[in-house]
Design an enzyme around this catalytic site. Structure first.
Site, PDB file in Angstrom:
ATOM      1  N   THR A 173      36.043   3.306  42.237  1.00  0.00           N
ATOM      2  CA  THR A 173      35.197   4.132  41.369  1.00  0.00           C
ATOM      3  C   THR A 173      34.792   3.294  40.160  1.00  0.00           C
ATOM      4  O   THR A 173      35.651   2.862  39.388  1.00  0.00           O
ATOM      5  CB  THR A 173      35.985   5.378  40.906  1.00  0.00           C
ATOM      6  OG1 THR A 173      36.421   6.082  42.077  1.00  0.00           O
ATOM      7  CG2 THR A 173      35.136   6.289  40.044  1.00  0.00           C
ATOM      8  N   ARG A 202      41.179  12.736  49.317  1.00  0.00           N
ATOM      9  CA  ARG A 202      42.244  13.302  48.477  1.00  0.00           C
ATOM     10  C   ARG A 202      43.575  12.779  48.979  1.00  0.00           C
ATOM     11  O   ARG A 202      43.836  12.834  50.181  1.00  0.00           O
ATOM     12  CB  ARG A 202      42.274  14.831  48.589  1.00  0.00           C
ATOM     13  CG  ARG A 202      41.081  15.545  48.031  1.00  0.00           C
ATOM     14  CD  ARG A 202      41.020  16.957  48.596  1.00  0.00           C
ATOM     15  NE  ARG A 202      40.987  16.929  50.058  1.00  0.00           N
ATOM     16  CZ  ARG A 202      41.213  17.983  50.833  1.00  0.00           C
ATOM     17  NH1 ARG A 202      41.521  19.145  50.320  1.00  0.00           N
ATOM     18  NH2 ARG A 202      41.142  17.881  52.149  1.00  0.00           N
ATOM     19  N   GLU A 203      44.412  12.287  48.073  1.00  0.00           N
ATOM     20  CA  GLU A 203      45.753  11.891  48.487  1.00  0.00           C
ATOM     21  C   GLU A 203      46.443  13.100  49.095  1.00  0.00           C
ATOM     22  O   GLU A 203      46.258  14.220  48.638  1.00  0.00           O
ATOM     23  CB  GLU A 203      46.549  11.373  47.284  1.00  0.00           C
ATOM     24  CG  GLU A 203      46.070  10.014  46.842  1.00  0.00           C
ATOM     25  CD  GLU A 203      46.741   9.537  45.562  1.00  0.00           C
ATOM     26  OE1 GLU A 203      47.837  10.007  45.239  1.00  0.00           O
ATOM     27  OE2 GLU A 203      46.141   8.681  44.883  1.00  0.00           O
ATOM     28  N   ASN A 236      33.718  14.105  40.353  1.00  0.00           N
ATOM     29  CA  ASN A 236      35.069  14.252  39.812  1.00  0.00           C
ATOM     30  C   ASN A 236      35.076  15.014  38.487  1.00  0.00           C
ATOM     31  O   ASN A 236      35.962  15.833  38.233  1.00  0.00           O
ATOM     32  CB  ASN A 236      35.728  12.884  39.641  1.00  0.00           C
ATOM     33  CG  ASN A 236      36.504  12.489  40.888  1.00  0.00           C
ATOM     34  OD1 ASN A 236      36.475  13.215  41.877  1.00  0.00           O
ATOM     35  ND2 ASN A 236      37.178  11.359  40.856  1.00  0.00           N
ATOM     36  N   PHE A 287      39.473  24.683  44.076  1.00  0.00           N
ATOM     37  CA  PHE A 287      39.669  24.203  42.691  1.00  0.00           C
ATOM     38  C   PHE A 287      39.616  25.346  41.677  1.00  0.00           C
ATOM     39  O   PHE A 287      39.157  25.168  40.565  1.00  0.00           O
ATOM     40  CB  PHE A 287      38.668  23.089  42.342  1.00  0.00           C
ATOM     41  CG  PHE A 287      39.060  21.772  42.942  1.00  0.00           C
ATOM     42  CD1 PHE A 287      39.708  20.817  42.174  1.00  0.00           C
ATOM     43  CD2 PHE A 287      38.843  21.518  44.284  1.00  0.00           C
ATOM     44  CE1 PHE A 287      40.119  19.625  42.736  1.00  0.00           C
ATOM     45  CE2 PHE A 287      39.259  20.323  44.854  1.00  0.00           C
ATOM     46  CZ  PHE A 287      39.890  19.378  44.088  1.00  0.00           C
ATOM     47  N   GLY A 322      46.870  26.171  36.925  1.00  0.00           N
ATOM     48  CA  GLY A 322      48.105  25.382  36.967  1.00  0.00           C
ATOM     49  C   GLY A 322      48.383  24.754  35.614  1.00  0.00           C
ATOM     50  O   GLY A 322      47.780  25.139  34.602  1.00  0.00           O
ATOM     51  N   CYS A 325      42.909   9.971  39.533  1.00  0.00           N
ATOM     52  CA  CYS A 325      41.444   9.934  39.376  1.00  0.00           C
ATOM     53  C   CYS A 325      40.897  10.769  38.227  1.00  0.00           C
ATOM     54  O   CYS A 325      40.189  10.241  37.370  1.00  0.00           O
ATOM     55  CB  CYS A 325      40.786  10.358  40.681  1.00  0.00           C
ATOM     56  SG  CYS A 325      41.055   9.162  41.988  1.00  0.00           S
ATOM     57  N   LYS A 341      50.651  16.063  42.719  1.00  0.00           N
ATOM     58  CA  LYS A 341      50.388  17.151  43.666  1.00  0.00           C
ATOM     59  C   LYS A 341      51.267  16.937  44.885  1.00  0.00           C
ATOM     60  O   LYS A 341      51.896  15.875  45.005  1.00  0.00           O
ATOM     61  CB  LYS A 341      48.911  17.199  44.031  1.00  0.00           C
ATOM     62  CG  LYS A 341      48.378  16.003  44.798  1.00  0.00           C
ATOM     63  CD  LYS A 341      46.946  16.311  45.221  1.00  0.00           C
ATOM     64  CE  LYS A 341      46.298  15.130  45.883  1.00  0.00           C
ATOM     65  NZ  LYS A 341      44.949  15.411  46.314  1.00  0.00           N
TER      66      LYS A 341
END
Ligand SMILES: NC(=O)c1ccc[n+]([C@@H]2O[C@H](COP(=O)([O-])OP(=O)(O)OC[C@H]3O[C@@H](n4cnc5c(N)ncnc54)[C@H](O)[C@@H]3O)[C@@H](O)[C@H]2O)c1
Length: 438
Positions: free
Chosen positions: A122, A154-155, A211, A252, A256, A263, A324
């Site tokens: 990125t 996404r990881e 992002n 999304f 939380g 990222c 996460k």
């Protein structure tokens, strides 16, 4: 097609493995000898579900190999991907391009024939043009093109995201480079996954805009959650009702403890910086960054309230430290703000995480690591759910409450409810954007 992948981190390794699974010959390069030695022995240096199996399959098929030597890797390659880190530069929030430019120079010195140099990292708008200049300066006779190919995986779900992407974005300057890129992504194109071809600057901008938008969406619902707590609304119901609107979407929208990870924090900061440099302030993104910081502070207040105003002398169990679930990545995880606040406030902190210990041990000094949630709860005054690993989604709450000194639960991922907590015998429960009890 022969491809070289520079950088075997979360993006480079997944991309290299998946491209080899498409049938390409891929050589992955990293300057970290420990990583390459692990990879050569068939071990995966990161935790990413399914990666070990896919890697072994493609190594066995002879399509995938690893080396520290960039020149060997790019010998005969039609495309070289740069997938190195672009962390926040100290002091000004700008993306640090040192690794990208170093890789570009190394490629320039080693390449002999026409090659497309693809930036997957990125990078700020204008970087691909800079890469072009750097390469040309280091090797004026080299025939090459640059391409921007930002990554959206996404990881934790990286293989699926790479193999079944919402879209692939490719920024190029001419047809020759576009043809090479089309050939690389042909297996996806054939299965009708959209490939969006743009100019270099638009491709670079798409990544930051995407992002920053996602970080904004998370921060928006987190701020709504804070208001829900004050007015007696339930943010889970609010998210559901909002998300059903097709124009908004339900992804999304889970409140939380504030976004973290490898990222969003760095990319929002970099976008804000790009805006400042071009005298076009990204005011929404700048606000998102500061609201997110405030969210983390708000979490500390929440935990302090549950502890009767002070952490001093309390025993606190923390479930989950990675940013996460399904990753071992700790970069900018909320735990890195919360856990030191607990330790610094005089609490004895017990931590458990299915994959986070390896990275977390060095990052969270002064805590005791235990195997599971029940051990973390033993004689504790407070239990905090910080990462929504599956392991923490179906806990025996009664058993947990029984093990605790004072059964209090801070559910910062809204996995359980007031009813669950009361039934299990907890004497206090708090979550995000919903009424708790104490
Ligand atoms: N992690 C994600 O989920 C994700 C998703 C999309 C995009 N990105 C972007 O992808 C890029 C890489 O991110 P990451 O998380 O994989 O980073 P990472 O830090 O996990 O991996 C980078 C790797 O590059 C290696 N490296 C650096 N310079 C090198 C060189 N000159 N030669 C060989 N190897 C070199 C490092 O040793 C390291 O192993 C970043 O720009 C990031 O913003 C990351």
């Amino acid at each position: 097609m022969k491809i070289a992948m520079i950088g075997t981190g979360y993006v480079g390794l997944v991309s290299g493995v998946c491209l080899s699974d498409f049938g390409h010959d891929v050589v992955c390069v990293d300057k970290d000898p420990a990583k390459i030695s692990m990879l050569e022995q068939g071990e995966v240096p990161i935790y990413e579900p399914g990666l070990d199996v896919l890697m072994a399959k493609n190594v066995a098929a002879g399509r995938l190999s690893f080396t520290q030597d960039l020149a060997t890797a790019i010998d005969g390659a039609q495309a070289v991907f740069i997938a190195v880190g672009t962390p926040t530069r100290r002091g000004d929030g700008h993306a640090d391009l040192t690794y990208v430019m170093a890789a570009a120079e190394e490629i320039a010195r080693a390449a002999k024939d026409y090659v497309v140099i693809v930036t997957k990292s990125t990078v700020p708008v204008g970087t691909n043009r800079q890469v072009k200049q750097v390469v040309h300066k280091a090797n004026p006779s080299l025939e090459f093109d640059v391409a921007s190919n930002p990554e959206f995986l996404r990881e934790g779900a990286a293989i699926d995201d790479f193999m079944k992407p919402d879209r692939v974005v490719v920024g190029v300057q001419n047809d020759r480079a576009a043809e090479v890129m089309n050939e690389i992504y042909r297996p996806l194109y054939l299965r009708e996954f959209p490939v969006v071809t743009t100019d270099l600057e638009s491709a670079e901008m798409i990544k930051y805009a995407a992002n920053a938008f996602l970080a904004t969406k998370i921060t928006f619902i987190n701020e709504i959650a804070a208001l829900c707590e004050k007015v007696g609304a339930d943010v889970k119901q609010v998210s559901k009702g909002m998300g059903m609107d097709g124009r908004i979407g339900n992804k999304f929208l889970h409140a939380g403890p504030g976004y973290g990870g490898s990222c969003f924090p760095k990319d929002t900061k970099a976008l804000a910086r790009i805006g400042q440099e071009h005298a076009t302030p990204m005011q929404i993104t700048e606000t998102v960054i500061s609201v997110n910081e405030e969210m983390k502070r708000r979490m500390i207040d929440k935990l302090q309230d549950l502890c009767g105003g002070s952490f001093n002398g309390k025993t606190i169990g923390v479930l989950g430290v990675t940013f996460k679930p399904n990753t071992d990545d700790m970069r900018d995880a909320p735990s890195l703000t919360l856990v030191p606040a607990l330790v610094g406030g005089g609490a004895k902190v017990r931590v458990t995480d299915p994959q986070g210990r390896h990275e977390g041990e060095a990052l969270l000094p002064g805590v005791q690591w235990v195997e599971d949630a029940y051990k973390a709860a033993k004689n504790a005054d407070l239990l905090v759910i910080l990462t929504e690993w599956n392991e923490f989604r179906a806990l025996d709450l009664k058993k947990l409450a029984r093990k605790m000194q004072t059964p209090r639960l801070a559910d910062l991922r809204n996995i359980y409810s007031v009813r669950d907590a009361k039934r299990a015998g907890f004497e206090a429960y708090d979550s995000i954007g919903r009424k708790g009890f104490s």
